[in-house]
Write an enzyme that holds these catalytic residues in place. Sequence first.
Site, PDB file in Angstrom:
ATOM      1  N   ASP A   1      -9.734   3.429   5.577  1.00 43.16           N
ATOM      2  CA  ASP A   1      -8.654   3.416   6.560  1.00 43.16           C
ATOM      3  C   ASP A   1      -9.137   4.195   7.779  1.00 43.16           C
ATOM      4  OD1 ASP A   1      -6.378   3.759   8.072  1.00 43.16           O
ATOM      5  OD2 ASP A   1      -5.142   4.576   6.454  1.00 43.16           O
TER       6      ASP A   1
ATOM      7  N   ASP B   1       0.856  -1.187   0.000  1.00 40.18           N
ATOM      8  CA  ASP B   1       0.000   0.000   0.000  1.00 40.18           C
ATOM      9  C   ASP B   1       0.888   1.233   0.000  1.00 40.18           C
ATOM     10  OD1 ASP B   1       0.054   1.038   3.079  1.00 40.18           O
ATOM     11  OD2 ASP B   1       0.009  -1.149   3.044  1.00 40.18           O
TER      12      ASP B   1
ATOM     13  N   GLU C   1      -8.341   4.643  11.724  1.00 44.90           N
ATOM     14  CA  GLU C   1      -7.325   4.359  12.741  1.00 44.90           C
ATOM     15  C   GLU C   1      -7.073   5.620  13.551  1.00 44.90           C
ATOM     16  OE1 GLU C   1      -3.184   4.437  11.254  1.00 44.90           O
ATOM     17  OE2 GLU C   1      -4.055   4.149   9.256  1.00 44.90           O
TER      18      GLU C   1
END
Length: 278
Positions: free
Chosen positions: A167, A78, A169
């Site tokens: 994503d 990634d 987080e």
Amino acid sequence: MVSVRSSKYLQRGRSRLALTGALTGLLLALSTATARSDSAPDIPPRGSAYMGMGVLAHDGRGPYDSATTRGSQTEGVDVSSHQRDVDWPGLWGDGATWAYAKATEGSSYTNPYFNQQYDGPYSVGMVRGAYHFATPDSADGATQADYFLAHGGGWSADGRTLPGALDIEWNPYGDACYGKSKSGMVGWIRDFLNRYKSRTGRDAVIYTATSWWTQCTGDYAGFGGNPLWIARYASTAGTLPSGWSSYTMWQYTSSGQTVGDHDRFNGSLDRLKTFAAD
């Protein structure tokens, strides 16, 4: 009576005392500012976040064996703007067969290297996808899903394009949970996922770390129908968040070849292509 000469000495003494006091105050202010600067965490500019940014800071890095499970899993990477233009033929030659590129963050940032990072892997034969770095304190989930879809986060059933990834987080710009309660965070994620599926027909991949998920969602178990991309830099993926009995992808290191972040798809290359097309 004080003489003219004595008066001058007194004035000079007072001036020196005043100057000394001013200098002392200035030095104290400078030392206090330096101490505050040294103790304050560095806050990166908005848009600079990337997948796994908080994993090292909060979960750390354990030992890993790059050969572990490679026979049954498929290597991927990634990338974000930090990698700039990527050597995709080199990664392909090193065994990477799939890649995700950061497309967007929040509702205003787009990766300036996205085209090279999204089209490049496709051109060498990889399966590719795009991810969105969530900032739940800047706009609601549906708005961010729309922004992601408008700037590269779509999906097509060509067998070479992976569903978009969310994503979610640690907040690199402030409070770990973006100032949201656990139920508020769950609601934000649900809004993003629902909007993405309603517009693409696919369930978005959820990228997260178990410790963040526990801290910020209360280990919510209701998203188990979405593919899980677990982040853990160690020899195993460890305990998964509630709702998942297995992971679809695993980000296992931030210090791999060519680019730092390396990942594994939990299956063969044929299974990866089936997942992309489903």
